[in-house]
Design a protein around this motif. Structure first.
Motif, PDB file in Angstrom:
ATOM      1  N   GLU A   1      -4.031 -63.789  15.350  1.00 14.97           N
ATOM      2  CA  GLU A   1      -3.303 -65.010  15.680  1.00 14.97           C
ATOM      3  C   GLU A   1      -3.718 -66.181  14.772  1.00 14.97           C
ATOM      4  OE1 GLU A   1      -3.628 -62.861  19.597  1.00 14.97           O
ATOM      5  OE2 GLU A   1      -4.227 -64.949  19.887  1.00 14.97           O
TER       6      GLU A   1
ATOM      7  N   PRO B   1      -5.210 -66.506   5.409  1.00 21.43           N
ATOM      8  CA  PRO B   1      -3.946 -66.480   6.153  1.00 21.43           C
ATOM      9  C   PRO B   1      -3.318 -65.104   6.233  1.00 21.43           C
ATOM     10  CG  PRO B   1      -3.744 -67.775   4.132  1.00 21.43           C
ATOM     11  CD  PRO B   1      -5.180 -67.430   4.287  1.00 21.43           C
ATOM     12  N   PHE B   2      -3.640 -64.227   5.346  1.00 17.58           N
ATOM     13  CA  PHE B   2      -2.991 -62.908   5.364  1.00 17.58           C
ATOM     14  C   PHE B   2      -3.833 -61.880   6.106  1.00 17.58           C
ATOM     15  CE2 PHE B   2      -5.857 -61.008   2.319  1.00 17.58           C
ATOM     16  CZ  PHE B   2      -6.324 -62.101   1.629  1.00 17.58           C
TER      17      PHE B   2
ATOM     18  N   ALA C   1      -1.081 -74.916   2.115  1.00 16.23           N
ATOM     19  CA  ALA C   1      -0.737 -74.820   3.539  1.00 16.23           C
ATOM     20  C   ALA C   1       0.405 -75.774   3.872  1.00 16.23           C
ATOM     21  CB  ALA C   1      -1.953 -75.127   4.396  1.00 16.23           C
TER      22      ALA C   1
ATOM     23  N   ASN D   1      -4.125 -61.140   9.094  1.00 13.99           N
ATOM     24  CA  ASN D   1      -3.392 -60.394  10.126  1.00 13.99           C
ATOM     25  C   ASN D   1      -2.585 -59.267   9.515  1.00 13.99           C
ATOM     26  OD1 ASN D   1      -1.779 -62.516   8.954  1.00 13.99           O
ATOM     27  ND2 ASN D   1      -0.177 -61.899  10.384  1.00 13.99           N
TER      28      ASN D   1
ATOM     29  N   ARG E   1       3.608 -74.367   2.536  1.00 13.10           N
ATOM     30  CA  ARG E   1       4.146 -73.268   3.355  1.00 13.10           C
ATOM     31  C   ARG E   1       4.823 -73.796   4.614  1.00 13.10           C
ATOM     32  NH1 ARG E   1      -0.845 -70.724   2.243  1.00 13.10           N
ATOM     33  NH2 ARG E   1      -1.602 -71.155   4.344  1.00 13.10           N
ATOM     34  N   ARG E   2       4.169 -74.734   5.280  1.00 10.87           N
ATOM     35  CA  ARG E   2       4.725 -75.176   6.564  1.00 10.87           C
ATOM     36  C   ARG E   2       6.053 -75.915   6.398  1.00 10.87           C
ATOM     37  NH1 ARG E   2       0.697 -79.789   9.029  1.00 10.87           N
ATOM     38  NH2 ARG E   2      -0.786 -78.086   8.936  1.00 10.87           N
TER      39      ARG E   2
ATOM     40  N   ILE F   1      -1.902 -65.705  11.703  1.00 13.94           N
ATOM     41  CA  ILE F   1      -0.492 -66.131  11.823  1.00 13.94           C
ATOM     42  C   ILE F   1      -0.391 -67.652  11.673  1.00 13.94           C
ATOM     43  CG2 ILE F   1       1.488 -66.285  13.397  1.00 13.94           C
ATOM     44  CD1 ILE F   1       0.490 -63.615  14.659  1.00 13.94           C
ATOM     45  N   LEU F   2      -1.301 -68.340  12.362  1.00 11.37           N
ATOM     46  CA  LEU F   2      -1.280 -69.806  12.281  1.00 11.37           C
ATOM     47  C   LEU F   2      -1.532 -70.277  10.858  1.00 11.37           C
ATOM     48  CD1 LEU F   2      -3.257 -70.703  15.543  1.00 11.37           C
ATOM     49  CD2 LEU F   2      -0.833 -71.110  15.110  1.00 11.37           C
ATOM     50  N   ARG F   3      -2.480 -69.624  10.196  1.00 15.52           N
ATOM     51  CA  ARG F   3      -2.785 -70.000   8.800  1.00 15.52           C
ATOM     52  C   ARG F   3      -1.571 -69.706   7.914  1.00 15.52           C
ATOM     53  NH1 ARG F   3      -5.361 -72.222   6.028  1.00 15.52           N
ATOM     54  NH2 ARG F   3      -6.812 -70.945   4.854  1.00 15.52           N
ATOM     55  N   MET F   4      -0.907 -68.565   8.180  1.00 16.46           N
ATOM     56  CA  MET F   4       0.271 -68.185   7.390  1.00 16.46           C
ATOM     57  C   MET F   4       1.366 -69.246   7.507  1.00 16.46           C
ATOM     58  SD  MET F   4       2.571 -64.783   8.019  1.00 16.46           S
ATOM     59  CE  MET F   4       3.420 -65.401   9.467  1.00 16.46           C
ATOM     60  N   MET F   5       1.532 -69.772   8.706  1.00 19.38           N
ATOM     61  CA  MET F   5       2.585 -70.768   8.929  1.00 19.38           C
ATOM     62  C   MET F   5       2.224 -72.130   8.356  1.00 19.38           C
ATOM     63  SD  MET F   5       4.258 -70.011  12.643  1.00 19.38           S
ATOM     64  CE  MET F   5       2.780 -70.096  13.588  1.00 19.38           C
ATOM     65  N   GLY F   6       0.995 -72.258   7.881  1.00 15.13           N
ATOM     66  CA  GLY F   6       0.621 -73.523   7.240  1.00 15.13           C
ATOM     67  C   GLY F   6      -0.399 -74.344   8.007  1.00 15.13           C
ATOM     68  N   THR F   7      -1.072 -73.712   8.971  1.00 11.84           N
ATOM     69  CA  THR F   7      -2.118 -74.444   9.685  1.00 11.84           C
ATOM     70  C   THR F   7      -3.313 -74.608   8.755  1.00 11.84           C
ATOM     71  OG1 THR F   7      -1.377 -73.375  11.703  1.00 11.84           O
ATOM     72  CG2 THR F   7      -3.501 -74.492  11.799  1.00 11.84           C
ATOM     73  N   LEU F   8      -3.827 -75.829   8.693  1.00  7.56           N
ATOM     74  CA  LEU F   8      -4.948 -76.104   7.785  1.00  7.56           C
ATOM     75  C   LEU F   8      -6.251 -75.545   8.366  1.00  7.56           C
ATOM     76  CD1 LEU F   8      -4.126 -79.852   7.031  1.00  7.56           C
ATOM     77  CD2 LEU F   8      -3.597 -77.875   5.598  1.00  7.56           C
ATOM     78  N   LYS F   9      -7.225 -75.340   7.477  1.00  4.80           N
ATOM     79  CA  LYS F   9      -8.526 -74.841   7.942  1.00  4.80           C
ATOM     80  C   LYS F   9      -9.134 -75.787   8.973  1.00  4.80           C
ATOM     81  CE  LYS F   9      -9.881 -72.186   3.891  1.00  4.80           C
ATOM     82  NZ  LYS F   9     -10.737 -72.088   2.713  1.00  4.80           N
TER      83      LYS F   9
ATOM     84  N   LEU G   1      -0.006 -67.123  -0.155  1.00  3.31           N
ATOM     85  CA  LEU G   1      -0.988 -66.682   0.842  1.00  3.31           C
ATOM     86  C   LEU G   1      -2.233 -66.102   0.186  1.00  3.31           C
ATOM     87  CD1 LEU G   1       1.400 -65.034   3.473  1.00  3.31           C
ATOM     88  CD2 LEU G   1       0.183 -67.190   3.687  1.00  3.31           C
TER      89      LEU G   1
ATOM     90  N   GLU H   1      -7.624 -77.699  10.921  1.00  8.42           N
ATOM     91  CA  GLU H   1      -6.874 -77.647  12.186  1.00  8.42           C
ATOM     92  C   GLU H   1      -7.330 -76.447  13.027  1.00  8.42           C
ATOM     93  OE1 GLU H   1      -2.663 -79.869  11.146  1.00  8.42           O
ATOM     94  OE2 GLU H   1      -2.960 -77.831  10.438  1.00  8.42           O
TER      95      GLU H   1
ATOM     96  N   PHE I   1       8.323 -66.933   7.292  1.00  8.37           N
ATOM     97  CA  PHE I   1       7.779 -65.574   7.143  1.00  8.37           C
ATOM     98  C   PHE I   1       8.345 -64.653   8.223  1.00  8.37           C
ATOM     99  CE2 PHE I   1       4.595 -68.269   5.170  1.00  8.37           C
ATOM    100  CZ  PHE I   1       4.290 -67.573   4.014  1.00  8.37           C
TER     101      PHE I   1
ATOM    102  N   LEU J   1       3.627 -77.893  13.865  1.00  5.32           N
ATOM    103  CA  LEU J   1       2.781 -78.124  12.680  1.00  5.32           C
ATOM    104  C   LEU J   1       3.349 -79.246  11.818  1.00  5.32           C
ATOM    105  CD1 LEU J   1       1.916 -74.451  11.636  1.00  5.32           C
ATOM    106  CD2 LEU J   1       0.379 -76.137  12.627  1.00  5.32           C
TER     107      LEU J   1
END
Lengths: 405, 225
Positions: free
Chosen positions: A311, A398-399, B80, A401, B83-84, A314-322, B56, A324, B89, B112
């Motif tokens: 999870e 981020p990858f 990041a 997962n 991407r957002r 997934i959050l990192r993939m969607m653009g969540t910052l470290k 990524l 965050e 994806f 986000l």
């Protein structure tokens, strides 16, 4: 959807994990709150008890015994009045009231009584026992809680405010219950002691103590009566219990080196030692809970982070910052800490409520300020235990997962 | 306009048996609005190429840009943010957060991007309705079929109105009829919204959906049709 909502949903989703991770912290905080709550009330109880007892320190001549204090023979040793001045002019803290006394055994109608010379204004109307006598002004112990505090803590103890004898003339006396009964005297009668006449100003109510067999006169009159001006048998001191535990006796001994200074050991030492022990115990528990609680929360966080690896990915993939991700885990730790603190406070307070009367013979009530401390300590522990897992979680790629598919 | 451009893109992994070259000097250009499929045998570097293009993972050498922005050396935080805002994806395993409902999963990218809470909800409802899940909004992923879960993933990829959607084997866990359904949705998105789709697939049928078909072998582009 917000960060806090996300964390809350996640926590709620795994209730059993949440409960088990909170156990250590709730029990730890609960034990600390319980001990501290009982301790606070125990200290108040000690203060009230000591205050009710009145004088709790005795300054006696070096050669005198406690018996001399109660029933001094005519040749019992004395100390100079000047000692009172020494204490007054010192910078000692915790001496709430001093009562110099001259005590001698006398004979009236072939019966032996104890005559005690007291100093008006300084004499505490013997603890709660003279209360009904109805004279004098109120004294209040500096270390004792104020009346308002007493009420808030369940000690509506009016005895804390005692009365000082401020009206005992040179030719007046007060009679103990037994003396008045045996000599068949009432107020305004005249009592002859060694050819000197005293007017009976007041009759004391029955106390069940040695005071019942005593005759109280003005200290100056007693000194003149026995021909020992400026000499006294003892100084009764009403000392603040905390000051006593902080070494008031030692300081008094430094000022009055050739005297014997004692205290009401049973109460002061036993209860204050118990309180000290409870204080130490709560500190030990605090240290233990700091370790155990942090490890418990850290362990939960570590397992949670690994379990939620996908999870987080997934959050990192969607653009969540470290940072965050870091924040999400610290918010989670804060929520855990908040819950742990509140539940711990509740647990500790309930435990103290039921155990206080059993183990310390005192009634306790919740202490609201402990909510704040419980929550702050608990959040601190929780965050402490979560820093490392959160740091590593924030570093997940981020990858991650996808690689695990 | 080239939405994606790479120049001699290479990616190597350190392995205990030595260095593995997953991508070797890949250079390509993708025009905006294209439907790109990437095929190739297992271990050919398809997913590595997709992940690199999506920002990524970092390439070992070479460069790549999306929306004419060179992302090769930008900091993690900038990637990041990129991407957002610009990328959606879709993964083979759906990559849904299991304890969030469908609508909450779809709202995540909006959250986000700090979209207003009420707006998040209405946007998520709209996009879920577009993929035929208006009656499943408050269901958890585990309460849905595989096809429905993938449609939630599509909705989540779409909700931010991205410039490009990266899809890694989106039909890999679905039966043939559901696969076609998902592929049709992707094609529709591509055509109606002019969103560029880059899809990795094993399936020759799925590959046929691409108007640009890249075939990889041993980390190198063998053909682009």
């Amino acid at each position: 959807m917000t960060l806090i909502k996300l964390v809350w949903i996640e926590l709620w989703n795994k209730k059993s994990q949440l409960v088990s991770s909170l156990m250590a912290i709730v029990i730890g905080i609960g034990v600390i709150v319980g001990i501290r709550t009982i301790n606070v009330y125990s200290e108040k109880a000690v203060a009230v008890k000591l205050d009710n007892l009145g004088a709790n320190i005795l300054v006696l001549p070096q050669a005198a015994s406690i018996d001399d204090y109660y029933t001094s023979d005519i040749d019992a040793p004395t100390i100079p009045m000047e000692y009172v001045e020494r204490i007054l002019t010192s910078d000692l803290k915790g001496v709430d009231n001093m009562s110099p006394k001259l005590t001698r055994r006398i004979t009236i109608n072939n019966k032996k009584y104890v005559l005690t010379g007291i100093q008006p204004k300084n004499e505490i109307a013997s603890k709660p026992l003279w209360q009904t006598t109805g004279f004098g002004k109120e004294l209040e112990a500096s270390c004792a809680p104020s009346s308002g505090e007493n009420k808030s803590h369940g000690y509506e103890d009016e005895k804390l405010k005692r009365k000082a004898v401020d009206t005992l003339d040179y030719s007046e006396c007060l009679l103990g219950f037994q003396v008045a009964k045996e000599l068949k005297l009432k107020e305004n009668d005249t009592l002859k002691i060694q050819d000197k006449k005293f007017n009976v100003a007041k009759l004391l109510t029955e106390t069940g103590t040695v005071d019942d067999d005593r005759i109280f006169v003005n200290l100056k009159a007693a000194q003149d009566l026995f021909g020992i001006p400026n000499q006294i048998s003892a100084i009764e001191i009403m000392g603040c219990c905390n000051a006593i535990s902080d070494g008031l006796l030692g300081k008094l001994r430094n000022i009055l080196p050739d005297t014997r200074i004692t205290t009401i050991n049973q109460i002061v030492s036993t209860q204050i030692e118990t309180n000290k022990m409870m204080n130490k115990t709560s500190i030990i528990f605090l240290i233990i809970i700091l370790f155990v609680g942090s490890i418990s929360i850290g362990n939960y966080m570590w397992a949670n982070v690994n379990e939620r690896r996908k999870e987080i990915g997934i959050l990192r993939m969607m653009g969540t910052l470290k940072n965050e991700i870091y924040k999400i885990l610290l918010v989670k730790a804060t929520i855990l800490g908040l819950l742990g603190g509140l539940l711990g406070y509740l647990f500790g307070t309930i435990a103290a409520y039921y155990m206080g009367p059993v183990f310390a013979q005192i009634q306790v009530s919740p202490i609201p300020i402990f909510i704040l401390w419980s929550v702050l300590i608990s959040i601190g522990i929780s965050i402490l235990g979560s820093i490392l897992p959160a740091y590593f979680a924030a570093k997940f790629e981020p990858f991650s997962n996808m690689q695990e598919e | 306009m080239n939405i994606i451009q790479t120049h001699n893109l290479s990616k190597s992994y350190q392995h205990k048996d030595g260095v593995v070259d997953a991508l070797k000097n890949v250079s390509l250009s993708v025009e905006k609005g294209s439907f790109v499929t990437i095929t190739g045998p297992s271990g050919s570097g398809k997913t590595t190429l997709l992940l690199t293009l999506a920002g990524l993972i970092r390439p070992t050498s070479g460069s790549f840009s999306i929306l004419e922005k060179n992302l090769t050396h930008v900091p993690d935080s900038e990637l990041a943010y990129f991407r957002r805002k610009n990328v959606g994806f879709i993964m083979q395993s759906f990559a849904l957060i299991p304890y969030l409902t469908c609508i909450q999963n779809v709202m995540m990218p909006l959250s986000l991007n700090k979209v207003d809470k009420e707006k998040q909800k209405s946007m998520a409802q709209e996009v879920l309705a577009n993929v035929g899940l208006e009656n499943r909004m408050n269901h958890l992923p585990r309460e849905l079929s595989a096809g429905q879960q993938q449609r939630v993933a599509i909705a989540r990829a779409l909700v931010n109105n991205p410039s490009v959607i990266f899809a890694d084997e989106p039909t890999g866990n679905l039966d043939p009829s559901l696969s076609l359904e998902i592929l049709d949705i992707l094609k529709e998105i591509n055509q109606q919204k002019n969103i560029t789709v880059v899809m990795v697939t094993h399936s020759p049928v799925a590959a046929e959906y691409g108007d640009v078909r890249i075939h990889l072998e041993d980390g190198q582009i063998i053909s682009i049709n």
